[in-house]
Write a protein that holds these residues in place. Structure first.
Motif, mmCIF file in Angstrom:
data_model
loop_
_atom_site.group_PDB
_atom_site.id
_atom_site.type_symbol
_atom_site.label_atom_id
_atom_site.label_comp_id
_atom_site.label_asym_id
_atom_site.label_seq_id
_atom_site.Cartn_x
_atom_site.Cartn_y
_atom_site.Cartn_z
ATOM 1 N N ARG A 11 -17.403 -14.220 -4.290
ATOM 2 C CA ARG A 11 -16.306 -13.963 -5.216
ATOM 3 C C ARG A 11 -15.084 -13.360 -4.528
ATOM 4 O O ARG A 11 -13.964 -13.563 -4.977
ATOM 5 N N ILE A 12 -15.300 -12.614 -3.444
ATOM 6 C CA ILE A 12 -14.158 -11.957 -2.801
ATOM 7 C C ILE A 12 -13.689 -12.678 -1.547
ATOM 8 O O ILE A 12 -12.789 -12.198 -0.860
ATOM 9 N N ALA A 13 -14.246 -13.830 -1.252
ATOM 10 C CA ALA A 13 -13.881 -14.554 -0.027
ATOM 11 C C ALA A 13 -12.444 -15.069 -0.061
ATOM 12 O O ALA A 13 -11.775 -15.107 0.962
ATOM 13 N N THR A 14 -11.968 -15.474 -1.224
ATOM 14 C CA THR A 14 -10.649 -16.094 -1.289
ATOM 15 C C THR A 14 -9.500 -15.168 -1.649
ATOM 16 O O THR A 14 -8.371 -15.471 -1.278
ATOM 17 N N PRO A 15 -9.699 -14.066 -2.372
ATOM 18 C CA PRO A 15 -8.532 -13.248 -2.719
ATOM 19 C C PRO A 15 -7.810 -12.702 -1.490
ATOM 20 O O PRO A 15 -8.439 -12.210 -0.559
ATOM 21 N N HIS A 16 -6.490 -12.831 -1.526
ATOM 22 C CA HIS A 16 -5.667 -12.318 -0.433
ATOM 23 C C HIS A 16 -4.793 -11.163 -0.911
ATOM 24 O O HIS A 16 -3.969 -10.673 -0.155
ATOM 25 N N ARG A 17 -4.972 -10.795 -2.163
ATOM 26 C CA ARG A 17 -4.246 -9.661 -2.738
ATOM 27 C C ARG A 17 -5.260 -8.672 -3.280
ATOM 28 O O ARG A 17 -6.325 -9.058 -3.763
ATOM 29 N N VAL A 18 -4.901 -7.391 -3.214
ATOM 30 C CA VAL A 18 -5.803 -6.335 -3.685
ATOM 31 C C VAL A 18 -6.176 -6.559 -5.144
ATOM 32 O O VAL A 18 -7.359 -6.475 -5.506
ATOM 33 N N ARG A 19 -5.213 -6.860 -5.978
ATOM 34 C CA ARG A 19 -5.479 -7.045 -7.408
ATOM 35 C C ARG A 19 -6.538 -8.125 -7.625
ATOM 36 O O ARG A 19 -7.471 -7.948 -8.396
ATOM 37 N N ASP A 20 -6.389 -9.249 -6.955
ATOM 38 C CA ASP A 20 -7.335 -10.355 -7.140
ATOM 39 C C ASP A 20 -8.742 -9.966 -6.685
ATOM 40 O O ASP A 20 -9.727 -10.311 -7.333
ATOM 41 N N ALA A 28 -0.276 -5.021 2.330
ATOM 42 C CA ALA A 28 0.705 -4.887 1.247
ATOM 43 C C ALA A 28 1.737 -3.819 1.597
ATOM 44 O O ALA A 28 2.929 -3.971 1.303
ATOM 45 N N GLN A 29 1.288 -2.757 2.229
ATOM 46 C CA GLN A 29 2.210 -1.700 2.640
ATOM 47 C C GLN A 29 3.184 -2.216 3.703
ATOM 48 O O GLN A 29 4.388 -1.952 3.646
ATOM 49 N N ALA A 30 2.679 -2.987 4.650
ATOM 50 C CA ALA A 30 3.533 -3.559 5.700
ATOM 51 C C ALA A 30 4.552 -4.533 5.117
ATOM 52 O O ALA A 30 5.667 -4.660 5.640
ATOM 53 N N ARG A 35 -14.969 -1.510 1.275
ATOM 54 C CA ARG A 35 -13.899 -0.512 1.410
ATOM 55 C C ARG A 35 -12.932 -0.922 2.516
ATOM 56 O O ARG A 35 -11.705 -0.852 2.338
ATOM 57 N N ASP A 36 -13.466 -1.392 3.637
ATOM 58 C CA ASP A 36 -12.611 -1.814 4.747
ATOM 59 C C ASP A 36 -11.760 -3.026 4.367
ATOM 60 O O ASP A 36 -10.597 -3.123 4.765
ATOM 61 N N ALA A 37 -12.331 -3.945 3.599
ATOM 62 C CA ALA A 37 -11.575 -5.129 3.165
ATOM 63 C C ALA A 37 -10.424 -4.731 2.245
ATOM 64 O O ALA A 37 -9.299 -5.228 2.379
ATOM 65 N N VAL A 38 -10.703 -3.816 1.308
ATOM 66 C CA VAL A 38 -9.651 -3.354 0.398
ATOM 67 C C VAL A 38 -8.585 -2.593 1.184
ATOM 68 O O VAL A 38 -7.380 -2.804 0.980
ATOM 69 N N ALA A 39 -8.999 -1.734 2.099
ATOM 70 C CA ALA A 39 -8.033 -0.968 2.897
ATOM 71 C C ALA A 39 -7.153 -1.901 3.728
ATOM 72 O O ALA A 39 -5.941 -1.670 3.851
ATOM 73 N N ALA A 40 -7.733 -2.965 4.266
ATOM 74 C CA ALA A 40 -6.944 -3.925 5.056
ATOM 75 C C ALA A 40 -5.910 -4.629 4.178
ATOM 76 O O ALA A 40 -4.755 -4.813 4.590
ATOM 77 N N LEU A 41 -6.310 -5.010 2.968
ATOM 78 C CA LEU A 41 -5.353 -5.646 2.054
ATOM 79 C C LEU A 41 -4.256 -4.669 1.648
ATOM 80 O O LEU A 41 -3.086 -5.053 1.531
ATOM 81 N N LEU A 42 -4.623 -3.416 1.450
ATOM 82 C CA LEU A 42 -3.618 -2.401 1.111
ATOM 83 C C LEU A 42 -2.655 -2.178 2.280
ATOM 84 O O LEU A 42 -1.442 -2.057 2.073
ATOM 85 N N SER A 43 -3.180 -2.142 3.475
ATOM 86 C CA SER A 43 -2.320 -1.972 4.657
ATOM 87 C C SER A 43 -1.346 -3.134 4.795
ATOM 88 O O SER A 43 -0.165 -2.933 5.106
#
Length: 187
Positions: A71-80, A134-136, A124-132
């Protein structure tokens, strides 16, 4: 010529039967007899692959991440990604019910607890990477610590997932709360 048997495939077949029973009746419903019936094999066949119920449950716990990873393989945004973790469809609901059943078991079984810790760390690492990312890209406030926020977001989704399972939040309400939180940390 004798038939070649893929033993790992058979073990995964038995683990899938364990997960189906756990989704329907919890781990209380998991017995060697019930698993054999669910998998369409004999009890002796289950015992050939697993010496005990505990061994069978421990192996099944190693297979829990499969549904989540799909389920999480394709989302490229934190929300998704966060929405993909909610039990919004039958597959998500089953995965959440099974995970909750094993969570209780993990409180007393260090091996299963280790699988949960590993899985949570990867998520957690996957979410943190997406957040980073998004921050960039300027989408996330610079004051947000992606590692800390990942923990908070996963805690939010975990609680909302339970609320959806129990029926005191709808899927749409859970998504709205995720959106509200994300709007608070947006740039």
């Amino acid at each position: 010529m004798p038939k070649r048997v893929d033993h790992e495939d058979r073990r995964r077949q038995i683990a899938a039967a364990v997960r189906r029973i756990a989704a329907d009746r919890g781990l209380e419903g998991v017995s060697l007899n019930e698993v054999a019936a669910e998998a369409g094999i004999s009890k002796g066949f289950v015992q050939h692959y697993f010496a005990s119920r505990d061994d069978m449950l421990r192996f099944a716990a190693t297979t829990l991440r499969g549904g989540v990873e799909e389920r999480i393989a394709t989302p490229h945004r934190v929300r998704d990604l966060l929405i993909a973790l909610l039990p919004l469809d039958d597959a998500g609901r089953d995965d959440a019910l099974v995970a909750n059943a094993f969570l209780v078991r993990a409180l007393k079984d260090p091996e299963i607890a280790g699988h949960f810790r590993t899985g949570h760390g990867l998520l957690r690492d996957a979410v943190a990477a997406l957040l980073s990312a998004a921050q960039a890209d300027g989408e996330l406030a610079q004051s947000v610590d992606p590692a800390v926020e990942a923990v908070l977001l996963l805690s939010l989704v975990s609680g909302l997932g339970d609320a959806v399972l129990l029926g005191y939040q709808s899927g749409d309400e859970a998504i709205a709360l995720i959106d509200l939180h994300l709007s608070r940390i947006a740039a």
